[in-house]
Design an enzyme around this catalytic site. Structure first.
Site, PDB file in Angstrom:
ATOM      1  N   ASN A   1       0.833  -1.206   0.000  1.00 41.29           N
ATOM      2  CA  ASN A   1       0.000   0.000   0.000  1.00 41.29           C
ATOM      3  C   ASN A   1       0.866   1.254   0.000  1.00 41.29           C
ATOM      4  OD1 ASN A   1      -1.141   2.320   1.741  1.00 41.29           O
ATOM      5  ND2 ASN A   1      -2.995   1.232   1.166  1.00 41.29           N
TER       6      ASN A   1
ATOM      7  N   THR B   1       0.966 -11.010   7.112  1.00 36.63           N
ATOM      8  CA  THR B   1       0.163 -11.989   7.842  1.00 36.63           C
ATOM      9  C   THR B   1      -0.826 -12.686   6.911  1.00 36.63           C
ATOM     10  OG1 THR B   1       0.343 -10.646   9.833  1.00 36.63           O
ATOM     11  CG2 THR B   1      -1.392 -12.309   9.788  1.00 36.63           C
TER      12      THR B   1
ATOM     13  N   GLU C   1      -4.061  -1.261   7.850  1.00 39.86           N
ATOM     14  CA  GLU C   1      -3.536  -0.162   8.659  1.00 39.86           C
ATOM     15  C   GLU C   1      -4.660   0.823   8.969  1.00 39.86           C
ATOM     16  OE1 GLU C   1      -0.479  -0.399   9.697  1.00 39.86           O
ATOM     17  OE2 GLU C   1       0.079  -2.074   8.396  1.00 39.86           O
TER      18      GLU C   1
END
Length: 305
Positions: free
Chosen positions: A76, A98, A277
């Site tokens: 990102n 992850t 995030e």
């Protein structure tokens, strides 16, 4: 593929992804790139500062590609810098986060050498990029109850047990669910809904739920909106089973639609998450950059062009 003698690539890596996988294998990765004929410019992730600086100064004529090493959050940051500085180099991905939802969509391997074979190859496919309040997202933006689970999950636990860490943390927060009134405005329709949480998807999966948006395609210029309506708590377990199997879009407790433009407003503030995030504050204005990226894929496994 024959390379020019001065052909360069930019290697952007997150030293903490995958419990330090790339930091421990950096020399090997650079060696592989050099053996293929590239000069390598290495940029270490540091809250987006270094990649932003590097891409603001780069001469695209000298470079063949960018390789991003890390999870969805790292990719990102890289894509945001690419769009900000109008960089149109093809992007290779070495996944080590992850869930690796973006890499999963393109069927990219997790093994470093296998992923390098793809990133150093010559087969690419087009991918859309989503925009929310002017910032890019590659895979998913989410909002409402529990969507900040990835931000709250212990990084050590994520590295140790992967997506299961998200499931455990999410289960611990079920008792805090409460519905939120939202207004969803698209060019076609205005919808008023009471929801627990929702996702705006470019890809198919999020947080390890591989079929969260089973109809998504990353090159169609559309975002897939999946909203989970207010419902009795006892209806959650069977709905979860449907989510795991990709059958939930037809469930009465799920609102699903596609659009290329969306405004989300709510009666109260709610947590948001973009590619794992912390996300933007409401209201949220979404749009799409159609086929903005060229992503390296495996010639043998990728069949969707």
């Amino acid at each position: 593929m024959t390379k020019r003698e001065n052909s360069k690539l930019l290697l952007y890596y997150n030293g903490y992804s995958g419990n330090g996988m790339f930091r421990n294998n950096l020399d090997h990765i650079i060696e592989r790139c050099q053996e293929t004929g590239y000069q390598v410019t290495v940029v270490r992730a540091k809250k987006g500062v270094m990649i932003d600086r590097a891409l603001s100064e780069i001469d695209q004529e000298e470079y063949s590609r960018i390789i991003a090493c890390g999870g969805d959050g790292t990719i990102n940051i890289c894509v945001n810098a690419m769009v900000r500085h109008d960089i149109h180099l093809p992007l290779g991905i070495l996944p080590a986060g992850t869930a690796n939802d973006f890499a999963y969509y393109f069927e990219l391997p997790n093994n470093i050498d296998a992923a390098l074979n793809v990133a150093l190859g010559d087969r690419t496919t087009k991918a859309d990029v989503g925009l929310v309040n002017g910032k890019c997202f590659i895979n998913v933006a989410a909002m409402g109850a529990m969507v900040d689970v990835s931000q709250k999950t212990d990084p050590t636990l994520k590295n140790a047990i992967g997506p299961l860490a998200y499931y455990l943390k999410g289960a611990s927060e079920l008792t805090q669910l409460h519905p939120i009134n939202v207004r969803l405005t698209t060019p076609e329709k205005v919808r008023e809904e009471e929801i627990y949480f929702m996702t705006v998807c470019n890809g198919e999966s999020a947080g390890g739920f591989r079929k969260l948006s089973p109809n998504s395609m990353m090159n169609d210029g559309l975002m897939d909106v999946v909203a989970f309506r207010k419902m009795p708590i006892l209806e959650f377990p069977p709905l979860l089973f449907e989510v795991l199997n990709g059958r939930h879009p037809e469930n009465k407790n799920v609102l699903y639609f596609q659009t290329d433009s969306l405004l989300i407003e709510a009666d109260e503030d709610m947590p948001t998450d973009v590619d794992g995030e912390c996300g933007e504050t409401l209201p949220l204005k979404f749009s799409m950059l159609k086929q903005r990226l060229d992503i390296f894929v495996d010639s043998f496994t990728w069949k969707f062009d």
